[in-house]
Design a protein around this motif. Structure first.
Motif: not given
Length: 327
Positions: A98-108, A139-145
């Motif tokens: 999970l790559a993020v622009e800034k941490p957000d516990e709720r979204i995580a 810019n925002g989020f990126d999710l991979s695995g």
């Protein structure tokens, strides 16, 4: 505007050339043609490990528009697990990135719910993961695995047994899955539509909710492999029915295709997209294809609930879906 995937910013031809350029520089590599990689381990002479890596892509932008993050984790698991199935392997474990622009516990936490649900469906464990805070890059989020599985050496599915006359068993998709979203987004935004407005074919859902329908995880493939002779397996993702080229150079006559869901008709009408472009971009209702000998039709249909959509033909006939010439 008559939309194409290339006009939306994703040129499959250029992507193929980029992959060729990348792989040409790799010396420590195995066969890169399949849906998942296979490699030996020194402590087990009977099995191979299978590995696949993939991401959710621009589906995360739809999640951001709706501020709804609890399903894209399922997509992340599905995109990898389904690829592992394609070599006949059983998925074992998964790691996420999970790559993020800034941490957000709720979204995580919401993303974690989807990952947990996907792992439960696929019957695997998430054994590790990585998060990266990259404000200058993301810019925002990126999710991979990445998913790892195993398969007996004598049970590997490579497609070399596919022959003219074999049947193509189509397994239904749940919708757009996690592919072609760049084109879908351009069509919707170009038409002046909002992701929160009702989806016209089914006003009980918004356009965004329809697009966020999670990718189906094809667990029934493992049961099929236990009881039937299978010659080829293809996960129909980005580049649509062109994915069939990954398992054989022979042609395909998809004479009785699965019926596409309403989202595909909606996008085609809104974007004035040519039929052949639709089949080169989206799964069009068939998220997974299984190639079987004719003798296995009845049992394979019973196990999977799939539909015989066509057959394998000579190479020069290319890939056709009904009256549509895909390639």
């Amino acid at each position: 505007m008559h939309w194409t995937y290339a006009k939306a910013g994703v040129d499959i031809t250029k992507e193929t050339e980029m992959i060729k350029a990348l792989s040409a520089e790799l010396r420590r590599k195995k066969d890169l043609k399949g849906f998942a990689g296979l490699f030996e381990v020194p402590f087990d002479t009977h099995h191979l490990l299978a590995i696949s890596t993939d991401g959710v892509g621009t589906k995360v932008l739809i999640a951001a528009q709706l501020n709804k993050w609890d399903t894209i984790g399922i997509d992340c698991i599905a995109m990898n697990v389904n690829d592992v199935y394609c070599v006949g392997a059983t998925p074992l474990a998964f790691v996420d990135y999970l790559a993020v622009e800034k941490p957000d516990e709720r979204i995580a936490a919401e993303i974690g719910k989807g990952l947990e649900e996907g792992a439960k469906i696929a019957d695997i464990y998430i054994v590790s993961g990585e998060t990266a805070i990259l404000p200058d890059l993301v810019n925002g989020f990126d999710l991979s695995g990445t998913c790892v599985g195993y398969v007996r050496k004598d049970r590997v599915i490579r497609g070399e047994r596919i022959e003219v006359g074999d049947l193509v068993l189509g397994l239904k998709s749940s919708g757009i899955h996690s592919n072609g979203l760049t084109l879908a987004r351009k069509v919707i935004e170009g038409a002046g539509l909002d992701y929160n407005e009702p989806f016209a074919p089914d006003p009980r859902r918004s356009i965004g909710e329809e697009l966020l329908t999670p990718t189906r995880i094809y667990t029934e493939v493992l049961e099929l492999l236990k009881h039937c002779e299978v010659h080829g397996l293809a996960h129909i993702t980005g580049s649509g029915f062109l994915k069939l080229r990954r398992i054989t150079d022979l042609g395909f006559d998809i004479s009785d295709p699965l019926e596409p869901q309403e989202i595909f008709t909606f996008l085609q009408e809104q974007g004035i997209i040519a039929p052949e472009e639709m089949y080169k971009t989206f799964n069009m209702g068939m998220g997974f294809a299984v190639v079987i000998p004719r003798s296995e039709e009845r049992e394979a249909r019973r196990i999977t609930g799939g539909k015989v959509a066509g057959e394998v033909v000579e190479q020069e006939k290319g890939i056709t879906v009904g009256e549509v010439k895909v390639i």
